[in-house]
Design an enzyme around this catalytic site. Structure first.
Site, PDB file in Angstrom:
ATOM      1  CB  ALA A  48      -0.903   0.009   1.240  1.00 59.38           C
ATOM      2  N   GLY A  51       3.450   3.254  -5.683  1.00 62.99           N
ATOM      3  CA  GLY A  51       2.919   2.767  -6.957  1.00 62.99           C
ATOM      4  C   GLY A  51       1.419   2.520  -6.948  1.00 62.99           C
ATOM      5  CD  GLU A  74       8.112   1.181   1.510  1.00 57.32           C
ATOM      6  OE1 GLU A  74       9.284   1.598   1.371  1.00 57.32           O
ATOM      7  OE2 GLU A  74       7.405   0.836   0.537  1.00 57.32           O
ATOM      8  CG  ASP A 110       7.992 -10.916   4.363  1.00 56.25           C
ATOM      9  OD1 ASP A 110       7.308 -10.677   3.346  1.00 56.25           O
ATOM     10  OD2 ASP A 110       8.768 -11.898   4.457  1.00 56.25           O
ATOM     11  CB  ALA A 111       2.847  -8.919   2.557  1.00 61.84           C
ATOM     12  CG  LEU A 138       2.881  -8.179  -1.939  1.00 63.77           C
ATOM     13  CD1 LEU A 138       3.520  -9.486  -1.509  1.00 63.77           C
ATOM     14  CD2 LEU A 138       3.467  -7.043  -1.156  1.00 63.77           C
ATOM     15  CB  ALA A 139       6.034  -5.025  -7.170  1.00 67.85           C
ATOM     16  CE1 TYR A 233       5.833  -6.943 -16.348  1.00 71.26           C
ATOM     17  CE2 TYR A 233       3.928  -7.986 -17.348  1.00 71.26           C
ATOM     18  CZ  TYR A 233       4.534  -7.417 -16.252  1.00 71.26           C
ATOM     19  OH  TYR A 233       3.870  -7.339 -15.057  1.00 71.26           O
ATOM     20  CB  THR A 274       6.296   1.913 -10.056  1.00 70.23           C
ATOM     21  OG1 THR A 274       6.595   0.670 -10.693  1.00 70.23           O
ATOM     22  CG2 THR A 274       4.891   2.352 -10.395  1.00 70.23           C
TER      23      THR A 274
HETATM   24  P1  NAD Z   1       5.903  -0.751  -6.363  1.00 66.75           P
HETATM   25  O1  NAD Z   1       7.311  -1.230  -6.317  1.00 66.75           O
HETATM   26  O2  NAD Z   1       5.674   0.705  -6.525  1.00 66.75           O
HETATM   27  O3  NAD Z   1       5.111  -1.212  -5.037  1.00 66.75           O
HETATM   28  C1  NAD Z   1       5.349  -2.403  -4.383  1.00 66.75           C
HETATM   29  C2  NAD Z   1       4.656  -2.419  -3.023  1.00 66.75           C
HETATM   30  O4  NAD Z   1       4.854  -3.708  -2.433  1.00 66.75           O
HETATM   31  C3  NAD Z   1       5.200  -1.406  -2.012  1.00 66.75           C
HETATM   32  O5  NAD Z   1       4.119  -0.912  -1.230  1.00 66.75           O
HETATM   33  C4  NAD Z   1       6.119  -2.249  -1.119  1.00 66.75           C
HETATM   34  O6  NAD Z   1       6.287  -1.748   0.203  1.00 66.75           O
HETATM   35  C5  NAD Z   1       5.345  -3.541  -1.104  1.00 66.75           C
HETATM   36  N1  NAD Z   1       6.156  -4.718  -0.772  1.00 66.75           N
HETATM   37  C6  NAD Z   1       7.209  -5.241  -1.457  1.00 66.75           C
HETATM   38  N2  NAD Z   1       7.647  -6.370  -0.848  1.00 66.75           N
HETATM   39  C7  NAD Z   1       6.842  -6.549   0.234  1.00 66.75           C
HETATM   40  C8  NAD Z   1       6.782  -7.531   1.259  1.00 66.75           C
HETATM   41  N3  NAD Z   1       7.608  -8.574   1.291  1.00 66.75           N
HETATM   42  N4  NAD Z   1       5.841  -7.372   2.223  1.00 66.75           N
HETATM   43  C9  NAD Z   1       4.983  -6.324   2.223  1.00 66.75           C
HETATM   44  N5  NAD Z   1       4.974  -5.385   1.261  1.00 66.75           N
HETATM   45  C10 NAD Z   1       5.902  -5.500   0.296  1.00 66.75           C
HETATM   46  O7  NAD Z   1       5.224  -1.600  -7.516  1.00 66.75           O
HETATM   47  P2  NAD Z   1       4.072  -1.329  -8.604  1.00 66.75           P
HETATM   48  O8  NAD Z   1       4.724  -1.055  -9.898  1.00 66.75           O
HETATM   49  O9  NAD Z   1       3.020  -0.425  -8.089  1.00 66.75           O
HETATM   50  O10 NAD Z   1       3.477  -2.805  -8.719  1.00 66.75           O
HETATM   51  C11 NAD Z   1       2.331  -3.258  -8.009  1.00 66.75           C
HETATM   52  C12 NAD Z   1       1.573  -4.248  -8.882  1.00 66.75           C
HETATM   53  O11 NAD Z   1       1.130  -3.569 -10.067  1.00 66.75           O
HETATM   54  C13 NAD Z   1       2.437  -5.433  -9.366  1.00 66.75           C
HETATM   55  O12 NAD Z   1       1.634  -6.589  -9.393  1.00 66.75           O
HETATM   56  C14 NAD Z   1       2.796  -5.023 -10.788  1.00 66.75           C
HETATM   57  O13 NAD Z   1       3.071  -6.122 -11.632  1.00 66.75           O
HETATM   58  C15 NAD Z   1       1.503  -4.332 -11.208  1.00 66.75           C
HETATM   59  N6  NAD Z   1       1.613  -3.435 -12.397  1.00 66.75           N
HETATM   60  C16 NAD Z   1       2.580  -2.475 -12.475  1.00 66.75           C
HETATM   61  C17 NAD Z   1       2.660  -1.685 -13.632  1.00 66.75           C
HETATM   62  C18 NAD Z   1       3.710  -0.605 -13.779  1.00 66.75           C
HETATM   63  O14 NAD Z   1       3.884  -0.085 -14.909  1.00 66.75           O
HETATM   64  N7  NAD Z   1       4.380  -0.223 -12.728  1.00 66.75           N
HETATM   65  C19 NAD Z   1       1.742  -1.869 -14.684  1.00 66.75           C
HETATM   66  C20 NAD Z   1       0.745  -2.829 -14.538  1.00 66.75           C
HETATM   67  C21 NAD Z   1       0.686  -3.622 -13.395  1.00 66.75           C
END
Ligand code: NAD
Length: 397
Positions: A48, A51, A74, A110-111, A138-139, A233, A274
């Site tokens: 949360a 991104g 974080e 850690d989620a 999550l990413a 991808y 992101t």
């Molecule tokens: P991001 O890196 O901005 O966010 C990742 C989030 O996951 C953060 O809040 C982080 O704190 C949390 N996180 C990571 N490891 C964790 C853990 N072990 N425990 C708890 N929290 C954890 O990533 P994003 O780009 O927003 O990606 C989020 C989703 O959106 C992914 O499934 C990604 O594939 C998808 N997505 C991204 C894009 C893009 O262009 N960025 C496009 C389409 C879909």
């Protein structure tokens, strides 16, 4: 301390508390300027803090008055180091929610772990009773599973090698990247990290504890993108994990819908800058071209516009959940418009280091990248002496 961006490749190792706060404030403003919608009353958002997960949280809280519980991973600040951006974003989000009398609690850890699932359950029981929506955003590069085994994901093609243009984020030069196919072991590990197993574990855990409200929904996110990034991808290692996510959505709906009405979906979001997308070869170059075309066409959206549209129009809109024929919720529709993709392809073929600023929105890419870490935002005093242990962002809210 005066905080400056320290960028190494696709990573920035500092973050600015005031800038992160201003970034979140702008997201809140974007949502509050749009019409409110009838969304879920209580939501759990996993991932949360940055991104798409952060944007989901802002869109739900400030667009629909949703009470949100957020999970993130974080770094807190120390005497010498700034916190990570997601930490400051979350502090800012919580204070803005509080000002509006809106419940917002966040858990940092850690989620993937059992401990975090238990901590979330306690918070739901104490504060919310049940949840109506679970967003899984999550990413992560790695996962320690419940047996203690560590799995690391890779970003590689699968079943073929990959050679393509890419943007070197350290030099802004266009280079050739070449990658060999992931091995079957690497695919297995990537699916463990980015596939549906942990999403399913969350849903089962919360269901067994009786905290999923009847007719609840759960969403995870994915990306498809254009043919030119398919090898790295959609058809690559991450794409294999996303296939697993699609299967998990179907399996969750089949398992739970007859029982409590739960529906699970995957939303296909647009490419945005992101921390995660910056790490994928060729994608930053594609995004720089895409932004230029979409800005010129007036169709450009950032992650907050995407998530506001997702929830207000495609999930909680007047027509209910809107999916394509494969059951996927599409908010990448504007990115995938034929004219947009044709224009991207044309530029992709001719872009070089010499003409990159003419043919792409490289400045837009970098300004979004800086904003992720709270840098380059208007109205923020970057000369302010920040006390790292105390300051959590002082821009005006
Ligand atoms: P991001 O890196 O901005 O966010 C990742 C989030 O996951 C953060 O809040 C982080 O704190 C949390 N996180 C990571 N490891 C964790 C853990 N072990 N425990 C708890 N929290 C954890 O990533 P994003 O780009 O927003 O990606 C989020 C989703 O959106 C992914 O499934 C990604 O594939 C998808 N997505 C991204 C894009 C893009 O262009 N960025 C496009 C389409 C879909």
């Amino acid at each position: 301390m005066i905080i400056e961006p320290k960028i190494r490749g696709f990573i920035c190792t500092t973050a600015h508390p005031d800038g992160c706060r201003e970034h979140v404030r702008q997201m809140v403003k974007t949502v509050e300027e749009r019409e409110s919608f009838d969304g879920p009353k209580r939501a759990l958002i996993i991932g949360a803090s940055t991104g798409y997960g952060l944007a989901s949280r802002v869109a739900l809280a400030f667009g629909a008055g949703t009470r949100t519980l957020g999970v993130m991973f974080e770094k807190e600040p120390t005497e010498k180091r700034t916190a990570s951006a997601g930490y400051y974003n979350t502090k800012a989000f919580e204070s803005m929610a509080e000002e509006r009398g809106l419940y917002a609690k966040s858990l940092n850890g850690d989620a993937y772990s059992r401990d975090m699932k238990e901590a979330v359950l306690t918070a739901i029981r104490e504060d919310l009773g049940q949840i109506d929506l679970l967003v899984y955003s999550l990413a992560a590069p790695r996962r320690v599973d419940e047996t203690g085994e560590t799995w690391s994901s890779v970003i590689k093609p699968y079943g073929q090698s990959y050679s393509s243009k890419t943007l070197n984020l350290s030099t802004n030069e266009i280079e050739e990247v070449s990658l060999d196919s992931a091995t079957d072991e690497e695919i297995k590990a990537t699916i463990k990290v980015m596939g549906g197993e942990d999403w399913q574990a969350w849903v089962r855990f919360l269901d067994e504890a009786g905290v999923l409200a009847d007719q609840a929904k759960t969403l995870a996110y994915s990306y498809i993108g254009p043919e030119l990034t398919f090898p790295i991808y959609k058809d690559g290692s991450i794409g294999q994990a996303k296939q697993d996510l699609y299967r998990t959505a179907d399996a969750l709906t089949a398992e739970f819908k007859p029982k409590n009405g739960l529906e699970a979906y995957v939303a296909i979001n647009k490419a945005v800058v992101t921390q995660s997308s910056a790490a994928i070869p060729s994608v930053p170059l594609y995004i720089s071209i895409l932004y230029k075309i979409m800005k010129e066409a007036g169709t450009q959206e950032g992650y907050i516009e995407q998530m506001e549209r997702l929830f207000s129009a495609k999930v909680y809109g007047p027509e209910g959940v809107l999916t394509d024929e494969q059951g996927l919720i599409r908010v990448d529709d504007r990115e995938m418009e034929a004219a947009t993709q044709a224009a991207v392809n044309e530029i992709w073929a001719k872009v070089t280091t010499e003409n990159i600023t003419e043919y792409t929105d490289l400045n837009g890419y970098w300004s979004d990248f800086h904003e992720l870490f709270g840098f380059g935002l208007e109205g923020v005093d970057y000369q302010r002496d920040v006390d790292l242990e105390i300051d959590q962002g002082q821009a005006d809210v």
